[in-house]
Scaffold this active site. Structure first.
Site, short mmCIF file in Angstrom:
data_model
loop_
_atom_site.label_atom_id
_atom_site.label_comp_id
_atom_site.label_asym_id
_atom_site.label_seq_id
_atom_site.Cartn_x
_atom_site.Cartn_y
_atom_site.Cartn_z
N LYS A 31 0.84 -1.20 0.00
CA LYS A 31 0.00 0.00 0.00
C LYS A 31 0.88 1.24 0.00
O LYS A 31 1.88 1.30 0.70
CB LYS A 31 -0.92 0.04 1.22
CG LYS A 31 -1.78 1.30 1.28
CD LYS A 31 -2.67 1.36 2.52
CE LYS A 31 -3.46 2.67 2.55
NZ LYS A 31 -4.33 2.78 3.73
N GLU A 40 -10.09 12.03 11.95
CA GLU A 40 -9.41 10.83 12.45
C GLU A 40 -8.61 11.08 13.73
O GLU A 40 -7.66 11.88 13.74
CB GLU A 40 -8.48 10.25 11.38
CG GLU A 40 -7.81 8.95 11.79
CD GLU A 40 -7.15 8.23 10.64
OE1 GLU A 40 -6.55 7.17 10.86
OE2 GLU A 40 -7.22 8.74 9.49
#
Length: 381
Positions: free
Chosen positions: A132, A185
């Site tokens: 990723k 977040e």
């Protein structure tokens, strides 16, 4: 200290551009006030230097209410912006109108075609040592009129009241600017021996109608690509926090949370520390950078980002928040953010690239994430 209204003339960020005050607000606390001085004497942002400087700043004070607050950058090669602060303020935004600014120049970096090429380059690097990479884009906007920093912050609070809203002085005397945003977040919150983190990974643009929005949410929740991306992040967070915790509760499946522009896969993780001397900054550094903003594994993803991205992320994708002398504190991932000067705004946003990622989808996700700050500026309604 409480005020009936937020941003009256005697408060930081009155109706003028003030690059010498700091603001941070969440459901736990609102902190606002003039900075008392920088925690750092140099631009070094490596973990040992920053942790030592924070500990020294808090140990030197005799004021039990003094805290360290500010932002830590994505890369250790950029400068942290950490300050001593004291004031805690109850915030009540004033006014309902979102002023619309006039852009006189707009530039995206990289442009859509170049970003598609960047995604292809990242995918070519995938293999056993890389699964990723988070790639970012920057959006530069020049404004026709001077920006009201107070209005921008109040608008961010209004349109995303559940976010972690911040404004951190980040420039230099010859080029003052403020790092502003409303992150969805939570990187790490520590209250006593209890810790909480809320990783987000896997996102989709919200629908224009209730029916489209519900369909988008369901598509995200059942997307194999996004569930895989989320699982990588949760695994990394679990591994990072486990050595510090006596117990760690990690749900088996993600849930959904929404911002005004984006749906996210979300997992709230809680733990109980094994050592009371462990501070919120210790834990934040153990997590930073998470695969949600960097990639996986970390070092390989960092190397890929360095070879592909052509601009400095600065404080974007770092973390922002505060810590007191007891080690309690709260740090959010620095997302949905921008560098704000008198007549210019530079926005940052990124998307996680994994096997199966499609450039146009990732570009659309990033553009949706720009919507938080653009909405607060009156560009998106």
């Amino acid at each position: 200290m409480k005020y009936e209204y937020f941003f009256e003339d005697e408060l930081p960020y009155a109706r003028r551009f003030d690059a010498n005050a700091l603001f941070y607000s969440s459901s736990w606390k609102t902190i606002s006030g003039p900075i008392r001085g920088s925690v750092l004497t140099s631009g070094a942002s490596d973990q040992p230097t920053l942790k030592s400087a924070i500990a020294r700043a808090l140990a030197d004070t005799r004021d039990a209410h003094q805290i360290v607050a500010g932002a830590v950058p994505f890369s250790r090669h950029s400068s942290a912006k950490l300050y001593l602060l004291r004031d805690f303020v109850d915030l009540r935004p004033k006014g309902d109108e979102i002023a619309a600014y006039r852009p006189i120049a707009v530039d995206m970096s990289p442009h859509k075609k170049a970003f598609a090429e960047d995604v292809a380059r990242a995918l070519e690097l995938f293999g056993p040592s890389l699964s990723k990479v988070v790639l970012a884009r920057a959006l530069d906007i020049a404004l026709a009129e001077e920006l009201s920093l107070s209005s921008l912050i109040a608008n961010l609070l209004r349109i995303n009241p559940s976010g972690y809203t911040f404004a951190v002085p980040a420039g230099i005397e010859s080029h003052p600017y403020v790092f502003v945003g409303a992150s969805p977040e939570l990187l790490l919150r520590k209250k006593g021996m209890t810790i909480t983190t809320n990783p987000l990974a896997g996102s989709i643009k919200r629908g224009k109608t209730p029916e489209e929005d519900e369909a988008s949410a369901k598509a995200l929740l059942h997307s194999a690509k996004n569930r895989h991306e989320h699982a990588l992040v949760i695994s990394a967070v679990r591994d990072a926090l486990a050595p510090f915790c006596e117990t760690l509760d990690v749900p088996d499946t993600p849930s959904l949370i929404k911002t005004p522009t984006v749906w996210h896969l979300s997992t709230t993780i809680t733990g109980y520390l094994s050592d009371p001397r462990c501070s919120s900054v210790d834990l934040a550094f153990a997590l930073h950078p998470t695969p949600a903003v960097c990639g996986y594994p970390t070092e390989s993803a960092m190397s890929a980002i360095s070879s592909i991205e052509t601009f400095d992320r600065e404080l974007y994708a770092g973390f922002v928040g505060w810590m007191d002398a007891s080690g309690d504190g709260e740090w959010a991932v620095a997302l949905r953010c921008a560098n704000v000067a008198r007549q210019s705004v530079k926005l940052f946003a990124g998307a996680g690239i994994v096997a199966g990622s499609r450039p146009l989808d990732e570009a659309a996700e990033i553009e949706a994430k720009f919507g938080t700050v653009l909405g607060a500026l009156g560009f998106v309604r």
